[in-house]
Scaffold this motif. Sequence first.
Motif, short mmCIF file in Angstrom:
data_model
loop_
_atom_site.label_atom_id
_atom_site.label_comp_id
_atom_site.label_asym_id
_atom_site.label_seq_id
_atom_site.Cartn_x
_atom_site.Cartn_y
_atom_site.Cartn_z
N ARG A 169 0.83 -1.20 0.00
CA ARG A 169 0.00 0.00 0.00
C ARG A 169 0.87 1.26 0.00
O ARG A 169 0.55 2.24 -0.67
CB ARG A 169 -0.95 -0.01 1.20
N HIS A 170 1.96 1.22 0.74
CA HIS A 170 2.87 2.38 0.70
C HIS A 170 3.43 2.57 -0.71
O HIS A 170 3.61 3.70 -1.17
CB HIS A 170 4.00 2.20 1.70
N ASP A 171 3.68 1.47 -1.42
CA ASP A 171 4.14 1.58 -2.80
C ASP A 171 3.16 2.40 -3.63
O ASP A 171 3.53 3.39 -4.27
CB ASP A 171 4.28 0.20 -3.44
N VAL A 172 1.91 2.00 -3.64
CA VAL A 172 0.96 2.60 -4.58
C VAL A 172 0.46 3.96 -4.14
O VAL A 172 0.06 4.78 -4.98
CB VAL A 172 -0.24 1.66 -4.83
N PHE A 173 0.50 4.23 -2.83
CA PHE A 173 0.01 5.52 -2.35
C PHE A 173 1.09 6.60 -2.35
O PHE A 173 0.75 7.78 -2.41
CB PHE A 173 -0.61 5.40 -0.96
N TRP A 174 2.38 6.21 -2.29
CA TRP A 174 3.38 7.28 -2.32
C TRP A 174 4.77 6.84 -2.80
O TRP A 174 5.43 7.56 -3.52
CB TRP A 174 3.52 7.95 -0.95
N ARG A 175 5.21 5.63 -2.41
CA ARG A 175 6.61 5.31 -2.64
C ARG A 175 6.97 5.20 -4.12
O ARG A 175 8.01 5.69 -4.56
CB ARG A 175 6.99 4.01 -1.92
N SER A 176 6.13 4.55 -4.91
CA SER A 176 6.42 4.39 -6.34
C SER A 176 6.52 5.74 -7.04
O SER A 176 7.40 5.98 -7.87
CB SER A 176 5.36 3.53 -7.02
N ALA A 177 5.62 6.65 -6.70
CA ALA A 177 5.65 7.98 -7.30
C ALA A 177 6.87 8.77 -6.83
O ALA A 177 7.53 9.45 -7.63
CB ALA A 177 4.37 8.74 -6.95
N ALA A 178 7.19 8.68 -5.54
CA ALA A 178 8.35 9.41 -5.02
C ALA A 178 9.63 8.95 -5.72
O ALA A 178 10.48 9.77 -6.08
CB ALA A 178 8.46 9.21 -3.51
N ARG A 179 9.76 7.66 -5.94
CA ARG A 179 10.96 7.14 -6.59
C ARG A 179 10.98 7.47 -8.08
O ARG A 179 12.04 7.80 -8.63
CB ARG A 179 11.07 5.64 -6.34
N ALA A 180 9.84 7.38 -8.72
CA ALA A 180 9.80 7.67 -10.16
C ALA A 180 10.14 9.12 -10.45
O ALA A 180 10.77 9.43 -11.47
CB ALA A 180 8.42 7.34 -10.72
N TYR A 181 9.74 10.02 -9.55
CA TYR A 181 9.94 11.45 -9.79
C TYR A 181 11.06 12.06 -8.94
O TYR A 181 11.24 13.27 -8.95
CB TYR A 181 8.63 12.20 -9.56
N GLY A 182 11.79 11.22 -8.22
CA GLY A 182 12.94 11.72 -7.47
C GLY A 182 12.57 12.65 -6.35
O GLY A 182 13.20 13.69 -6.15
N VAL A 183 11.55 12.27 -5.55
CA VAL A 183 11.10 13.08 -4.42
C VAL A 183 11.59 12.43 -3.13
O VAL A 183 11.52 11.20 -2.98
CB VAL A 183 9.56 13.21 -4.42
N GLU A 184 12.05 13.23 -2.20
CA GLU A 184 12.60 12.74 -0.94
C GLU A 184 11.56 11.91 -0.18
O GLU A 184 10.47 12.39 0.14
CB GLU A 184 13.06 13.92 -0.07
N GLU A 185 11.91 10.67 0.14
CA GLU A 185 10.96 9.76 0.78
C GLU A 185 10.71 10.11 2.25
O GLU A 185 9.69 9.72 2.82
CB GLU A 185 11.44 8.32 0.65
N GLN A 186 11.61 10.84 2.86
CA GLN A 186 11.45 11.19 4.27
C GLN A 186 10.15 11.96 4.51
O GLN A 186 9.58 11.92 5.60
CB GLN A 186 12.64 12.00 4.75
N LEU A 187 9.69 12.65 3.49
CA LEU A 187 8.45 13.43 3.61
C LEU A 187 7.27 12.55 3.99
O LEU A 187 6.29 13.01 4.58
CB LEU A 187 8.17 14.12 2.27
N PHE A 188 7.35 11.26 3.67
CA PHE A 188 6.22 10.36 3.87
C PHE A 188 6.39 9.47 5.09
O PHE A 188 5.59 8.57 5.31
CB PHE A 188 6.02 9.50 2.61
#
Length: 347
Positions: free
Chosen positions: A319-338
């Motif tokens: 669920r973390h993948d589909v709600f934020w992690r996959s997008a954060a990694r695809a677009y180079g966004v800092e994961e700490q935000l989540f």
Amino acid sequence: MTLRSPHLDIREAWLAQGCEEVLSPEQPIFDAHHHLWDRPGNRYRAAELMKDMSDGHDVRASLYVQCRTGYRGNGPDEMRPLGEIETILDWGHDTPNHPIGIVGFADLQLGDAVGPVLDALIEAGVGRLKGIRNTTAYHADPAVRSNPNPAPDGLLRCAAFRDGARAVASRNLSMDIWAYHTQLHEVHALAHALPDLTVILDHCGGPLGVGPYLRGDPEHFQQWRSALARLAELPNTRIKIGGFGLSVMGYDYADDPLPPHSSRMATDWAPWVETCLDLFGTRRVMFESNFPVDKGQFGYRALWNAFKRLSEPLTDDERHDVFWRSAARAYGVEEQLFWNDTGRTQS
């Protein structure tokens, strides 16, 4: 010639009749696709976006995707899209995570000559330009239209376009592609030819449900699934789940006296969502709102409740993948935000 927008009107009074509790309010969310604009009779800027995003769900960040907002009124044509980056950064100066990233526009038909445009966009984006998208959704039938100014046929097949896409990849930018399922073979050819380019399919890969296509027709569903399966075999492809409010998808929630409940939406969308998850896996799938385009058919709270219902069979990590992690990694966004307040979400 500018045509009338195919997007449905937003009726706030109609949407206000919907009533449901927020599901899993603790789930961090990265809304991987939304727009902003200020058009005659249709304003959706930072204030309107934040009103929707503050309606109970924990939306930590969002991604803006180009829609010809705020282009410069003068200067070389190829540089006018710089105005979109400048406008969005100006509108969001008080909400730096909304959007935290921008997918801009550069005319990839310029081929190798698009390089200076990309460099200027990167500089203007001050770290927030994450990718590029062109208008590429095309179908010969006039009933199949999702853009006020539809794309001409053949852009995805054009040699110059491919050269432009190569320039995008060389600058570590991704490419969003909005194409109908009848064009997915063209997207496959592009993604296969440019393995260093991260290709992100918008709106479930465009399964059509209007004109000559009946939503849910087994033959048309299989055509979409088969084309999507070939794309999913390429490791440089990703997909966004959403866009179900687009008229070309064939849903007609806006015709009902009340806005749809999330349980109905989850049931309606399950075959498409389950297929995307099955083919791409959770690490290459991300949820999107496509607001305000989809807001003509349902509300923001109901939309994310529907996604949460659809993700119930997944593990917490998925669920973390589909709600934020996959997008954060695809677009180079800092994961700490989540990270959650009580500690880091599962990795």
